[in-house]
Motif scaffolding. Structure first.
Motif, PDB file in Angstrom:
ATOM      1  N   THR A 151      11.246 -34.126   4.405  1.00 37.25           N
ATOM      2  CA  THR A 151      11.347 -35.489   4.923  1.00 37.25           C
ATOM      3  C   THR A 151      12.382 -35.570   6.043  1.00 37.25           C
ATOM      4  OG1 THR A 151      13.149 -36.284   3.502  1.00 37.25           O
ATOM      5  CG2 THR A 151      10.913 -36.347   2.581  1.00 37.25           C
ATOM      6  N   TYR A 152      12.263 -36.612   6.846  1.00 39.04           N
ATOM      7  CA  TYR A 152      13.231 -36.830   7.927  1.00 39.04           C
ATOM      8  C   TYR A 152      14.599 -37.233   7.389  1.00 39.04           C
ATOM      9  CZ  TYR A 152       9.607 -36.325  11.437  1.00 39.04           C
ATOM     10  OH  TYR A 152       8.619 -35.812  12.233  1.00 39.04           O
ATOM     11  N   ASP A 153      14.664 -37.665   6.141  1.00 41.00           N
ATOM     12  CA  ASP A 153      15.964 -37.940   5.525  1.00 41.00           C
ATOM     13  C   ASP A 153      16.851 -36.701   5.505  1.00 41.00           C
ATOM     14  OD1 ASP A 153      16.049 -40.618   5.007  1.00 41.00           O
ATOM     15  OD2 ASP A 153      15.253 -40.470   2.965  1.00 41.00           O
ATOM     16  N   GLU A 154      16.235 -35.525   5.520  1.00 42.60           N
ATOM     17  CA  GLU A 154      16.992 -34.277   5.472  1.00 42.60           C
ATOM     18  C   GLU A 154      17.684 -33.967   6.799  1.00 42.60           C
ATOM     19  OE1 GLU A 154      14.818 -31.022   3.754  1.00 42.60           O
ATOM     20  OE2 GLU A 154      13.638 -32.369   2.491  1.00 42.60           O
ATOM     21  N   VAL A 155      17.272 -34.647   7.871  1.00 44.26           N
ATOM     22  CA  VAL A 155      17.870 -34.383   9.191  1.00 44.26           C
ATOM     23  C   VAL A 155      18.264 -35.694   9.861  1.00 44.26           C
ATOM     24  CG1 VAL A 155      16.763 -32.156   9.593  1.00 44.26           C
ATOM     25  CG2 VAL A 155      15.537 -34.260  10.183  1.00 44.26           C
ATOM     26  N   ARG A 156      18.798 -36.632   9.083  1.00 46.70           N
ATOM     27  CA  ARG A 156      19.140 -37.951   9.621  1.00 46.70           C
ATOM     28  C   ARG A 156      20.219 -37.893  10.697  1.00 46.70           C
ATOM     29  NH1 ARG A 156      17.180 -42.340   6.612  1.00 46.70           N
ATOM     30  NH2 ARG A 156      18.798 -43.686   7.460  1.00 46.70           N
ATOM     31  N   SER A 161      13.725 -34.095  16.076  1.00 43.27           N
ATOM     32  CA  SER A 161      13.336 -32.967  15.233  1.00 43.27           C
ATOM     33  C   SER A 161      11.937 -32.522  15.628  1.00 43.27           C
ATOM     34  CB  SER A 161      13.366 -33.357  13.749  1.00 43.27           C
ATOM     35  OG  SER A 161      12.906 -32.290  12.937  1.00 43.27           O
ATOM     36  N   ASP A 162      11.821 -31.287  16.123  1.00 47.98           N
ATOM     37  CA  ASP A 162      10.521 -30.735  16.535  1.00 47.98           C
ATOM     38  C   ASP A 162       9.770 -31.680  17.459  1.00 47.98           C
ATOM     39  OD1 ASP A 162      10.411 -28.161  15.097  1.00 47.98           O
ATOM     40  OD2 ASP A 162      10.511 -29.418  13.314  1.00 47.98           O
ATOM     41  N   GLY A 163      10.478 -32.235  18.429  1.00 53.58           N
ATOM     42  CA  GLY A 163       9.856 -33.087  19.426  1.00 53.58           C
ATOM     43  C   GLY A 163       9.679 -34.534  19.024  1.00 53.58           C
ATOM     44  N   VAL A 164      10.028 -34.890  17.772  1.00 47.63           N
ATOM     45  CA  VAL A 164       9.881 -36.270  17.296  1.00 47.63           C
ATOM     46  C   VAL A 164      11.234 -36.963  17.328  1.00 47.63           C
ATOM     47  CG1 VAL A 164       9.256 -37.729  15.345  1.00 47.63           C
ATOM     48  CG2 VAL A 164       7.956 -35.636  15.809  1.00 47.63           C
ATOM     49  N   THR A 165      11.309 -38.140  17.979  1.00 52.47           N
ATOM     50  CA  THR A 165      12.545 -38.908  18.046  1.00 52.47           C
ATOM     51  C   THR A 165      12.754 -39.636  16.723  1.00 52.47           C
ATOM     52  OG1 THR A 165      12.250 -39.222  20.425  1.00 52.47           O
ATOM     53  CG2 THR A 165      13.818 -40.672  19.315  1.00 52.47           C
ATOM     54  N   ILE A 166      13.776 -39.241  15.977  1.00 55.72           N
ATOM     55  CA  ILE A 166      13.959 -39.740  14.618  1.00 55.72           C
ATOM     56  C   ILE A 166      14.377 -41.205  14.599  1.00 55.72           C
ATOM     57  CG2 ILE A 166      15.289 -39.424  12.486  1.00 55.72           C
ATOM     58  CD1 ILE A 166      15.394 -36.462  13.131  1.00 55.72           C
ATOM     59  N   ARG A 167      15.200 -41.610  15.548  1.00 53.60           N
ATOM     60  CA  ARG A 167      15.674 -42.999  15.527  1.00 53.60           C
ATOM     61  C   ARG A 167      14.541 -43.997  15.728  1.00 53.60           C
ATOM     62  NH1 ARG A 167      15.927 -44.575  20.871  1.00 53.60           N
ATOM     63  NH2 ARG A 167      16.218 -42.904  22.406  1.00 53.60           N
ATOM     64  N   GLY A 168      13.387 -43.524  16.194  1.00 56.19           N
ATOM     65  CA  GLY A 168      12.248 -44.417  16.378  1.00 56.19           C
ATOM     66  C   GLY A 168      11.407 -44.586  15.128  1.00 56.19           C
ATOM     67  N   LEU A 169      11.790 -43.918  14.031  1.00 57.16           N
ATOM     68  CA  LEU A 169      11.015 -43.992  12.795  1.00 57.16           C
ATOM     69  C   LEU A 169      11.548 -45.086  11.875  1.00 57.16           C
ATOM     70  CD1 LEU A 169      10.767 -40.168  11.969  1.00 57.16           C
ATOM     71  CD2 LEU A 169       9.084 -41.581  13.171  1.00 57.16           C
ATOM     72  N   SER A 170      10.656 -45.689  11.114  1.00 55.54           N
ATOM     73  CA  SER A 170      11.071 -46.667  10.110  1.00 55.54           C
ATOM     74  C   SER A 170      11.729 -45.953   8.942  1.00 55.54           C
ATOM     75  CB  SER A 170       9.863 -47.446   9.609  1.00 55.54           C
ATOM     76  OG  SER A 170       8.997 -46.580   8.873  1.00 55.54           O
ATOM     77  N   ASP A 171      12.418 -46.711   8.080  1.00 51.31           N
ATOM     78  CA  ASP A 171      13.037 -46.108   6.896  1.00 51.31           C
ATOM     79  C   ASP A 171      11.985 -45.445   6.012  1.00 51.31           C
ATOM     80  OD1 ASP A 171      15.559 -46.830   7.655  1.00 51.31           O
ATOM     81  OD2 ASP A 171      15.665 -48.619   6.391  1.00 51.31           O
ATOM     82  N   GLU A 172      10.827 -46.079   5.884  1.00 53.33           N
ATOM     83  CA  GLU A 172       9.760 -45.508   5.063  1.00 53.33           C
ATOM     84  C   GLU A 172       9.269 -44.194   5.659  1.00 53.33           C
ATOM     85  OE1 GLU A 172       5.382 -46.644   3.195  1.00 53.33           O
ATOM     86  OE2 GLU A 172       6.444 -48.067   4.497  1.00 53.33           O
ATOM     87  N   GLU A 173       9.133 -44.150   6.979  1.00 54.64           N
ATOM     88  CA  GLU A 173       8.685 -42.914   7.632  1.00 54.64           C
ATOM     89  C   GLU A 173       9.702 -41.792   7.473  1.00 54.64           C
ATOM     90  OE1 GLU A 173       6.232 -43.672  11.557  1.00 54.64           O
ATOM     91  OE2 GLU A 173       7.861 -45.134  11.373  1.00 54.64           O
ATOM     92  N   ARG A 174      10.969 -42.141   7.396  1.00 55.66           N
ATOM     93  CA  ARG A 174      11.998 -41.115   7.212  1.00 55.66           C
ATOM     94  C   ARG A 174      12.020 -40.598   5.783  1.00 55.66           C
ATOM     95  NH1 ARG A 174      17.369 -43.203  10.531  1.00 55.66           N
ATOM     96  NH2 ARG A 174      16.280 -43.866  12.420  1.00 55.66           N
ATOM     97  N   ALA A 175      11.683 -41.458   4.826  1.00 53.87           N
ATOM     98  CA  ALA A 175      11.834 -41.092   3.413  1.00 53.87           C
ATOM     99  C   ALA A 175      10.599 -40.408   2.836  1.00 53.87           C
ATOM    100  CB  ALA A 175      12.156 -42.341   2.593  1.00 53.87           C
TER     101      ALA A 175
END
Length: 249
Positions: A151-156, A161-175
């Motif tokens: 999950t993206y929670d592991e790299v908050r 991460s791998d070309g994906v901008t994490i700050r643009g993800l919702s909390d649900e998408e991160r979890a």
């Protein structure tokens, strides 16, 4: 064909595939003898090394990563060190491997016998990738998906991460684990796939159905190569992630 021990020694200490995982992949390739192997997500090239080492004579691995991917040591160096550089074509000229897959589909690519998906770990990218892979996979060929519960929670702490901008993800998408959603929703119930199984709660396997073979959907075999303690630890991690999702919900 090079021995597993030769490759394990050559890539010792290089991320990201462990020797245990490398052994599973190596033995699968030896057993099924694919002529054409595709890896999506190259990183340092450790996975490519295990795949290439187990190939039958004349076999080839094509490994694809996005153009901005830069790793030290490089896959060229790791594969040369392992003595399998001549069996691997490295592709890094695309923004995403989904575009590379689209081009292969458009040109009528002869297809692949085994595809190892270990790339973006993102629903948008890998959901499309799996649909394209199914079209390019030969009947009887295998798909292996890595990182089912990542999950993206592991790299908050990262911006990208791998070309994906994490700050643009919702909390649900991160979890939520994106790859597990891809496997459950796009592979398990896909009539083109059969023999779906999950190994160590981390790898998802599926074989493309042969022509005339009965359709078997929704039945997933669960297997493990780990100890009971490791399974408990994995269960606890999943429980923590589920609790986070409930709190955010």
């Amino acid at each position: 064909m090079k021995s597993f021990d030769e490759i394990a020694d050559a890539v010792a200490g290089v991320p990201f595939m462990s020797p245990d995982q490398g052994h599973i992949v190596y033995e699968h390739v030896r057993r099924t003898a694919p002529a054409r192997v595709l890896e999506l997500g190259t990183a340092h090239g450790v996975g490519s090394a295990y795949l290439a080492a187990a190939l039958p004579p004349g076999g080839q691995v094509i490994t694809v990563d996005h153009a901005g991917a830069a790793y030290d040591p490089s896959p060229e160096r790791v594969l040369s060190q392992a003595g399998v550089r001549d069996r691997v074509e490295i592709v890094r000229q695309y923004s995403s491997y989904t575009w590379w897959l689209k081009e292969r589909l458009a040109e009528g690519c002869e297809g692949f016998d085994f595809v190892y998906l270990d790339g973006a770990k993102n629903w948008t990218i890998d959901g499309l990738a799996v649909l394209l892979i199914e079209r390019l996979l030969r009947p009887g060929g295998w798909l292996l998906m890595d990182d089912l519960h990542w999950t993206y929670d592991e790299v908050r702490d990262r911006e990208v991460s791998d070309g994906v901008t994490i700050r643009g993800l919702s909390d649900e998408e991160r979890a939520e684990p994106h790859l597990r959603a891809v496997f459950d929703l796009l592979v398990v119930d896909n009539p083109a796939f059969t023999e779906q199984r999950i190994t160590d709660d981390w790898w998802g396997w599926a074989r493309k159905r042969l022509e005339g073979e009965p359709v078997r959907r929704g039945s997933v075999q669960i297997e493990t190569t780990k100890s009971a303690g490791a399974l408990v630890a994995n269960g606890l991690r999943r429980g923590v992630r589920a609790a986070r999702r409930r709190v955010r919900g």
